[in-house]
Motif scaffolding. Structure first.
Motif, PDB file in Angstrom:
ATOM      1  N   LYS A 187      87.115  34.078  47.621  1.00  0.00           N
ATOM      2  CA  LYS A 187      86.406  34.404  46.393  1.00  0.00           C
ATOM      3  C   LYS A 187      87.193  35.005  45.460  1.00  0.00           C
ATOM      4  O   LYS A 187      87.310  34.469  44.287  1.00  0.00           O
ATOM      5  N   CYS A 188      88.103  35.827  45.913  1.00  0.00           N
ATOM      6  CA  CYS A 188      89.046  36.364  44.781  1.00  0.00           C
ATOM      7  C   CYS A 188      90.082  35.440  44.594  1.00  0.00           C
ATOM      8  O   CYS A 188      90.505  35.202  43.286  1.00  0.00           O
ATOM      9  N   ILE A 189      90.600  34.416  45.210  1.00  0.00           N
ATOM     10  CA  ILE A 189      91.579  33.223  45.006  1.00  0.00           C
ATOM     11  C   ILE A 189      90.631  32.285  43.781  1.00  0.00           C
ATOM     12  O   ILE A 189      91.313  31.977  42.883  1.00  0.00           O
ATOM     13  N   ASN A 190      89.525  32.158  44.223  1.00  0.00           N
ATOM     14  CA  ASN A 190      88.796  31.244  43.260  1.00  0.00           C
ATOM     15  C   ASN A 190      88.697  32.035  41.777  1.00  0.00           C
ATOM     16  O   ASN A 190      88.891  31.422  40.773  1.00  0.00           O
ATOM     17  N   LYS A 191      88.407  33.084  41.857  1.00  0.00           N
ATOM     18  CA  LYS A 191      88.273  34.082  40.301  1.00  0.00           C
ATOM     19  C   LYS A 191      89.581  33.799  39.777  1.00  0.00           C
ATOM     20  O   LYS A 191      89.598  33.830  38.533  1.00  0.00           O
ATOM     21  N   PHE A 192      90.535  34.091  40.510  1.00  0.00           N
ATOM     22  CA  PHE A 192      91.802  34.079  39.894  1.00  0.00           C
ATOM     23  C   PHE A 192      92.192  32.760  39.353  1.00  0.00           C
ATOM     24  O   PHE A 192      92.845  32.738  38.335  1.00  0.00           O
ATOM     25  N   LYS A 193      92.123  31.792  40.046  1.00  0.00           N
ATOM     26  CA  LYS A 193      92.368  30.490  39.572  1.00  0.00           C
ATOM     27  C   LYS A 193      91.518  30.067  38.235  1.00  0.00           C
ATOM     28  O   LYS A 193      92.062  29.438  37.206  1.00  0.00           O
ATOM     29  N   LYS A 194      90.138  30.421  38.431  1.00  0.00           N
ATOM     30  CA  LYS A 194      89.599  30.641  37.053  1.00  0.00           C
ATOM     31  C   LYS A 194      89.910  31.117  35.858  1.00  0.00           C
ATOM     32  O   LYS A 194      90.121  30.436  34.781  1.00  0.00           O
TER      33      LYS A 194
END
Length: 185
Positions: A64-71
């Motif tokens: 979830k954190c990685i997805n937020k960072f990528k976005k």
């Protein structure tokens, strides 16, 4: 014939044996396991493994954190592309008109920043004004409450005054009644 006689003894008849077995199963809470079956049941993996569940939870949290960072990175890169796209257009078209337009755009940006700054200052001033009004209202209420409290204290003191013999002083009581009547008129 002998076998039949043994079987017909108490506890060896077909119906009694089945009935007793069912009673025992009901009492125990199900069919009993053999020792080998019990050992195998213990060694088989069940669906519940706390460490595995914890690892999976951590994995999903990280994802979830990685997805937020990528976005956020993608959003930032799009913003940078938009920001750099205007100077690229100016560099390709070095006409005087485009240069003038870009200068106008820069002037507008500066004025818009000034306008935004002024708006922010106005909002701050308005918020400060509202806060001051609120504080003034609160202060007025406090003063009003203090006056009412002082009046009640004065009245209570006068009403509780007694003569030497312990009788209430009627002067203050009559005065209170008269003030009440005058207020009603």
């Amino acid at each position: 014939m002998k076998k039949r006689e043994d079987f017909n003894q108490v506890g060896f008849r077909g119906g009694d044996y089945i009935r007793n077995r069912k009673k025992n199963e009901k009492r125990i809470g199900g069919k009993a396991l053999s020792l080998a079956a019990f050992a195998n049941a213990k060694s088989r993996p069940s669906g519940y493994n706390p460490s595995f569940i914890k690892k999976q939870r951590e994995f999903y949290r990280n994802a979830k954190c990685i997805n937020k960072f990528k976005k956020s990175v993608k959003r930032d890169s799009q913003f940078e592309e938009r920001r750099h796209s205007l100077p690229n257009i100016e560099a390709t078209n070095e006409d005087d008109e485009n240069v003038l337009k870009s200068r106008k755009i820069n002037k507008k940006k500066k004025t818009s920043l000034k306008a935004l700054g002024e708006e922010v200052e106005e909002k701050r001033a308005e918020a400060e004004k509202l806060r001051m009004e609120r504080e003034a209202m609160i202060q007025a209420k406090k003063e009003e409450r203090a006056k009412a409290e002082a009046k009640r204290k004065f009245l209570r003191d006068n009403m509780s005054k007694r003569t030497r013999s312990g009788q209430p002083v009627m002067k203050y009581r009559i005065q209170h009644i008269l003030e009440g009547l005058l207020e009603k008129q």
